[in-house]
Design a protein around this motif. Structure first.
Motif, PDB file in Angstrom:
ATOM      1  N   VAL A 109       0.855  -1.192   0.000  1.00 29.19           N
ATOM      2  CA  VAL A 109       0.000   0.000   0.000  1.00 29.19           C
ATOM      3  C   VAL A 109       0.889   1.240   0.000  1.00 29.19           C
ATOM      4  N   GLY A 110       0.276   2.392  -0.285  1.00 26.07           N
ATOM      5  CA  GLY A 110       1.024   3.602  -0.539  1.00 26.07           C
ATOM      6  C   GLY A 110       1.846   4.144   0.612  1.00 26.07           C
ATOM      7  N   PHE A 111       1.509   3.774   1.822  1.00 26.82           N
ATOM      8  CA  PHE A 111       2.223   4.375   2.947  1.00 26.82           C
ATOM      9  C   PHE A 111       2.971   3.329   3.763  1.00 26.82           C
ATOM     10  N   GLN A 146      -4.987  -4.920  -2.962  1.00 24.93           N
ATOM     11  CA  GLN A 146      -4.052  -5.016  -1.836  1.00 24.93           C
ATOM     12  C   GLN A 146      -4.140  -6.358  -1.113  1.00 24.93           C
ATOM     13  N   ARG A 345       8.099  13.155  20.174  1.00 22.37           N
ATOM     14  CA  ARG A 345       9.532  13.139  19.844  1.00 22.37           C
ATOM     15  C   ARG A 345      10.402  13.440  21.054  1.00 22.37           C
ATOM     16  N   VAL A 389       5.914   9.371   2.791  1.00 23.55           N
ATOM     17  CA  VAL A 389       4.571   9.041   3.257  1.00 23.55           C
ATOM     18  C   VAL A 389       4.526   7.813   4.167  1.00 23.55           C
TER      19      VAL A 389
ATOM     20  N   GLU B  58      -1.709   9.510  10.205  1.00 20.25           N
ATOM     21  CA  GLU B  58      -1.340   8.838   8.961  1.00 20.25           C
ATOM     22  C   GLU B  58      -2.546   8.477   8.111  1.00 20.25           C
ATOM     23  N   PHE B  91      -0.939  13.239  17.908  1.00 18.40           N
ATOM     24  CA  PHE B  91      -0.256  12.852  16.671  1.00 18.40           C
ATOM     25  C   PHE B  91      -0.342  13.944  15.608  1.00 18.40           C
ATOM     26  N   MET B  94       2.158  16.484  15.991  1.00 18.80           N
ATOM     27  CA  MET B  94       3.538  16.126  15.634  1.00 18.80           C
ATOM     28  C   MET B  94       3.825  16.455  14.178  1.00 18.80           C
ATOM     29  N   LYS B  95       2.946  16.006  13.303  1.00 17.53           N
ATOM     30  CA  LYS B  95       3.198  16.201  11.879  1.00 17.53           C
ATOM     31  C   LYS B  95       1.930  15.952  11.089  1.00 17.53           C
ATOM     32  N   TYR B  97       0.593  15.289   7.221  1.00 22.93           N
ATOM     33  CA  TYR B  97       1.141  14.822   5.952  1.00 22.93           C
ATOM     34  C   TYR B  97       0.333  15.367   4.778  1.00 22.93           C
ATOM     35  N   LYS B  98       0.994  15.382   3.611  1.00 20.45           N
ATOM     36  CA  LYS B  98       0.255  15.649   2.371  1.00 20.45           C
ATOM     37  C   LYS B  98       0.249  14.343   1.593  1.00 20.45           C
ATOM     38  N   TRP B  99      -0.943  13.805   1.338  1.00 22.27           N
ATOM     39  CA  TRP B  99      -1.019  12.483   0.718  1.00 22.27           C
ATOM     40  C   TRP B  99      -1.311  12.601  -0.778  1.00 22.27           C
ATOM     41  N   ARG B 102      -3.092   8.041  -4.795  1.00 20.06           N
ATOM     42  CA  ARG B 102      -2.953   6.575  -4.656  1.00 20.06           C
ATOM     43  C   ARG B 102      -2.984   6.202  -3.161  1.00 20.06           C
ATOM     44  N   THR B 103      -2.269   6.983  -2.349  1.00 25.68           N
ATOM     45  CA  THR B 103      -2.226   6.706  -0.917  1.00 25.68           C
ATOM     46  C   THR B 103      -3.601   6.918  -0.300  1.00 25.68           C
ATOM     47  N   GLU B 105      -6.439   6.501  -1.727  1.00 29.35           N
ATOM     48  CA  GLU B 105      -7.257   5.329  -2.082  1.00 29.35           C
ATOM     49  C   GLU B 105      -6.948   4.147  -1.169  1.00 29.35           C
ATOM     50  N   ASP B 106      -5.652   3.958  -0.878  1.00 30.13           N
ATOM     51  CA  ASP B 106      -5.266   2.874   0.037  1.00 30.13           C
ATOM     52  C   ASP B 106      -5.862   3.096   1.423  1.00 30.13           C
ATOM     53  N   PHE B 107      -5.844   4.342   1.881  1.00 25.63           N
ATOM     54  CA  PHE B 107      -6.420   4.651   3.195  1.00 25.63           C
ATOM     55  C   PHE B 107      -7.907   4.338   3.230  1.00 25.63           C
TER      56      PHE B 107
END
Lengths: 428, 123
Positions: A109-111, A146, A345, A389, B58, B91, B94-95, B97-99, B102-103, B105-107
């Motif tokens: 998968v993508g991540f 997947q 962190r 990612v 994430e 979380f 902390m950070k 993300y820019k997805w 494709r990612t 779709e996986d999520f």
């Protein structure tokens, strides 16, 4: 149940025209192993590469790590219910090739995460950098879902490990260790003064990328049950888990569970180690309640005095961990929980997503949010274009020079919750 | 019986014929707070609010199952959702993300399979 585990220590791994072990060196016929593990309609191409300790190699994304083993004597075969029939394993004799592992790599998968560096600071965070790794890269057919991709790579990895394990059958091991668990009535007679200790082994079981199999059964469908520890050494439990690289249990860890090893080392001396209760970590809350009720019930039924509970993964399983802990404690049984932390962190935040005052004996395997910089490597097996990612990576993680700034949660096995880790704590 | 609260269109599309699905065009925290509000109104949480071992910063999709029946405030549900909101905010702090698509779709697929496993257990 008694198992002799014959360990064969491998010093190096090389490609050759025959697959064999000679003077401690494992030679692999690449063509033959590719033929053995190939043929899956979901995979268009498979390749194999070798990565040795100290090589300037980064393997990523890692799916599973598997130790080659073979049944030599006794019922059943390795990985029962999957590669072998469902005979009950764990007795007789098994041989293992030590210091060598099959590593399956490829983006499902993508991540997806999972980095093994074979040298540099990253290598210090993963026990799998110490092995000679036989890396299997399986490229899926276009448009593969997947689920099918994960299943195909899972089977290819197990087949590759079984193929190499087969060579160990006729080799005289360098050492033979014996592990024995007697029926509980016998062991209590034998060690009447020793505390009875069990191990509650939590398995991640939430669906795609989060699955574990027991004798071929999807563990999200089981109710907690008893296993002899030696069954697990014969591959009764295998990983179908792709996420949470730092704290998932690769198949290698199931085969070499550190808690089982330590409990056996104290068996008959300080404790009477009576066995393993496996349980799951499901999404549905009633499943969590039922499974933790049953682990507590089984612990009481066995008359245990103490229990070690290990978690797999983070977040949702924190709730299973705490439910197991408090319900077993309510039965008057002392518990120690083994986990890891996501404490920010700086390590200052709340470590777990759940808590209870009964969880007053905790072993941590490290803070997965700790950030490190992995230096560039000469060779990449797999791909790094996804690093921005992955879990523990972030926008800008992958730098132009090939170095990567990541949280250690991206490193395979960095904070494993069975203690199969390189991190430790020192008091000053 | 029960309703899925989700911001995942795939869940709406694939689960609508099995169970009531309440789609909300909001972010992950939005789904958690919407669920918390319903818990305060007496509904009971039926699936765990954290997604497997996928960290809350994430993924952007969240599907939760909540009872249709109402009773007195269920404190276990409240404790779980509050703890999940606290963990998620930690979380996200902390950070973020820019997805890529494709990612994403996986999520969607993973959120869908996680909630499917809960629905299978329930039905």
């Amino acid at each position: 149940m008694r198992l002799e585990l014959g360990n064969i220590f491998i010093k190096d791994v090389k490609f050759s025209n025959t697959t064999r072990v000679d003077s401690g060196v494992l030679y692999i016929n690449k063509e033959e192993i590719l033929k053995e593990i190939g043929g899956d309609e979901h995979v268009k191409n498979i390749d194999i590469e070798l990565a040795h300790p100290g090589d300037e190699i980064r393997i990523t994304p890692v799916k599973d790590v598997i130790e080659p083993r073979v049944k030599v004597e006794g019922p059943g075969g390795i990985f029962p219910g999957i590669l072998s029939k469902v005979d009950t394993v764990g007795s007789g004799r098994t041989h293992a090739l030590k210091n060598v592992a099959i590593v399956t790599a490829g983006k499902i998968v993508g991540f997806q995460e999972g980095i093994i560096d074979m040298t540099g600071i990253g290598a210090k965070y993963t026990p799998f950098s110490k092995n000679h790794n036989v890396v299997v890269i399986a490229e899926p057919v276009d448009g593969l879902k997947q689920y099918d991709h994960e299943a195909a790579v899972r089977m290819i990895g197990l087949k590759a490990a079984a193929y190499l394990g087969e060579i160990a059958k006729d080799i005289t091991p360098d050492e033979v260790k014996t592990y024995e668990t007697e029926p509980i009535l016998d062991s209590v007679k034998k060690y009447p003064d020793l505390p009875k200790v069990g191990y509650v082994y939590m398995l991640q079981t939430q669906g795609l990328l989060h699955d574990t199999y027991v004798y071929g059964v999807d563990a999200k469908k089981i109710v907690p049950t008893l296993l002899y520890p030696t069954e697990i050494m014969d591959g009764a439990i295998i990983s179908g888990n792709c996420v949470s690289a730092c704290d998932k249990n690769p198949t290698y860890v199931h085969l070499n569970n550190g808690i089982i090893e330590e409990l056996y080392a104290k068996h008959g001396k300080e404790i009477n180690f009576v066995g393993v209760i496996i349980t799951n970590e499901n999404v549905f809350l009633a499943d969590k309640e039922r499974s933790s009720n049953w682990t507590a019930k089984l612990c009481r039924f066995l008359g245990l005095d103490g229990v070690v509970i290990s978690q797999e993964g983070f977040g949702n399983p924190d709730t299973d961990l705490i439910m197991n802990c408090k319900k077993i404690e309510r039965e008057g049984i002392k518990t120690v929980i083994v986990t890891d932390e996501f404490a920010g962190r700086d390590g200052a935040s709340q470590s777990l997503a759940d808590a209870d005052e009964k969880a007053d004996a905790v072993v941590t395997n490290g803070n997965a949010n700790e950030t490190i910089i992995l230096p560039p490597m000469k060779k990449i097996i797999g791909m790094t274009d996804y690093v921005d990612v992955i879990a523990g990576g972030f926008d800008g993680s992958l730098r132009p020079d090939g170095s990567i700034e990541v949280e250690i949660q991206a490193i395979t096995g960095a904070t494993n919750e069975t203690g199969y880790v390189t991190l430790s704590t020192k008091g000053f | 019986m029960a309703t899925i609260v989700t911001n995942n269109l795939l869940v709406l599309k694939k689960m609508n014929d099995k169970i009531a699905v309440d789609f909300k065009d909001t972010d992950l925290i939005g789904i958690l707070t919407e669920t918390r509000n319903r818990i305060h109104r007496g509904h009971v949480l039926l699936s765990h609010p954290l997604s497997g071992s996928i960290k809350p910063n994430e993924t952007v999709y969240k599907s939760l199952i909540i009872s249709d029946d109402k009773a007195e405030l269920d404190l276990d549900s409240l404790r779980l959702i509050e703890s999940a909101i606290e963990t998620t905010l930690k979380f996200i702090g902390m950070k973020e993300y820019k997805w890529n698509s494709r990612t994403l779709e996986d999520f969607q697929e993973i959120d869908f399979t996680l909630i499917s496993s809960a629905v299978e257990s329930m039905i």
